[in-house]
Scaffold this active site. Structure first.
Site, PDB file in Angstrom:
ATOM      1  N   HIS A 154       6.392   4.514 -11.792  1.00  0.00           N
ATOM      2  CA  HIS A 154       7.391   3.461 -11.627  1.00  0.00           C
ATOM      3  C   HIS A 154       7.023   2.527 -10.488  1.00  0.00           C
ATOM      4  O   HIS A 154       6.211   2.855  -9.622  1.00  0.00           O
ATOM      5  CB  HIS A 154       8.775   4.078 -11.383  1.00  0.00           C
ATOM      6  CG  HIS A 154       8.856   5.032 -10.223  1.00  0.00           C
ATOM      7  ND1 HIS A 154       9.916   5.079  -9.352  1.00  0.00           N
ATOM      8  CD2 HIS A 154       8.004   6.005  -9.780  1.00  0.00           C
ATOM      9  CE1 HIS A 154       9.736   6.022  -8.439  1.00  0.00           C
ATOM     10  NE2 HIS A 154       8.576   6.597  -8.687  1.00  0.00           N
ATOM     11  N   CYS A 158      11.612  -2.977 -10.799  1.00  0.00           N
ATOM     12  CA  CYS A 158      11.289  -1.832 -11.661  1.00  0.00           C
ATOM     13  C   CYS A 158      11.294  -2.203 -13.148  1.00  0.00           C
ATOM     14  O   CYS A 158      10.385  -1.826 -13.897  1.00  0.00           O
ATOM     15  CB  CYS A 158      12.250  -0.676 -11.407  1.00  0.00           C
ATOM     16  SG  CYS A 158      13.996  -1.038 -11.741  1.00  0.00           S
ATOM     17  N   HIS A 206      17.577   2.042 -11.855  1.00  0.00           N
ATOM     18  CA  HIS A 206      16.115   2.162 -11.702  1.00  0.00           C
ATOM     19  C   HIS A 206      15.514   2.734 -12.982  1.00  0.00           C
ATOM     20  O   HIS A 206      16.150   3.550 -13.664  1.00  0.00           O
ATOM     21  CB  HIS A 206      15.783   3.074 -10.523  1.00  0.00           C
ATOM     22  CG  HIS A 206      14.321   3.059 -10.150  1.00  0.00           C
ATOM     23  ND1 HIS A 206      13.696   1.971  -9.574  1.00  0.00           N
ATOM     24  CD2 HIS A 206      13.356   4.010 -10.296  1.00  0.00           C
ATOM     25  CE1 HIS A 206      12.420   2.256  -9.368  1.00  0.00           C
ATOM     26  NE2 HIS A 206      12.185   3.484  -9.804  1.00  0.00           N
TER      27      HIS A 206
END
Length: 242
Positions: free
Chosen positions: A213, A147, A201
């Site tokens: 994302h 991420c 994240h």
């Protein structure tokens, strides 16, 4: 039948381990003892110009800034000098003469940020279906990222220097509340169990209550809701880097 159930259990355990490492704060990037703010190198050098230690021709020359080099204008000292920083961590002064750079002054900064945010979102969307997710990976040639290496990759394309790892990115730029989010803001989440605010994240806010994302849940780029549902309940914080 029992063999198929065993295979499914192995897959679930594997996915839990990948996300679990993020919750423990294990990241591939070395820990930075001093967190750096994101810097936007928005100005281009048009003609080679000396970077000096003082806003004066008597100031010592640090080095020559080459044509095409990207720099960050910290401030306009006066009609004759700009205070700037470079990607090799040098800070000094250059002539403010318009022939040397494409600097247009600070009045258009908000417009510039909005334009960059649109560019960031457009770039991120362009990699949907092309990028794969792998925890702890930053492979630009094969488009395999986790991420935070994905956000690092995207923002670098508009001249913003993010560091790899949510534990660093969560402190870059400036804090912004959820109610004041703007396009291009970084949004952070706790994806393990109940939300205890342990960030693992990161995504990019798109506006309209949505963010984009790179996530293991789809093995690539996804657009998710930030205003309701699972991701909304696991939201932790946001940072503005544009």
């Amino acid at each position: 039948m029992q063999l198929e159930l065993l295979k499914k259990k192995i897959v679930i355990v594997g996915m839990s381990a990948v996300i679990g490492f993020g919750a423990l704060g294990i990241a591939p990037a070395p820990f930075a003892s001093k967190v750096e703010a994101a810097v936007t190198y928005e100005t281009k050098v048009e003609i080679g110009v000396n970077l000096r230690t003082q806003p004066s021709t008597s100031g010592k020359v640090i080095r020559l800034l080459s044509r095409g080099e990207s720099i960050n204008v910290i401030s306009k000292v006066n009609s004759y000098w700009l205070k700037v920083s470079t990607k090799d961590n040098k800070t000094g002064y250059i002539s403010a003469n318009s022939k040397y750079t494409n600097y247009s002054g600070g009045s258009s900064s908000q417009t510039s940020s909005s334009s960059k945010a649109d560019r960031v979102i457009s770039l991120a969307q362009s990699y949907k279906g092309r990028v794969s997710y792998d925890f702890g990976t930053r492979n630009q040639s094969r488009l395999i990222f986790d991420c935070s290496s994905f956000t690092e990759f995207i923002f670098a394309k508009v001249g913003v220097d993010l560091k790899w790892g949510t534990r660093v990115q969560k402190s870059q730029g400036t804090a912004v509340s959820k109610s004041n989010l703007r396009k291009g803001d970084l949004v952070f989440f706790d994806t393990i169990g109940s939300n205890n605010r342990a960030i693992n994240h990161v995504g990019i806010y798109m506006g309209g209550g949505k963010f984009i994302h790179n996530t293991p849940s789809v093995d690539g780029i996804a657009i998710s809701s930030l205003s309701s549902g699972w991701w909304s309940s696991h939201y932790v914080s946001a940072r503005r880097v544009l």
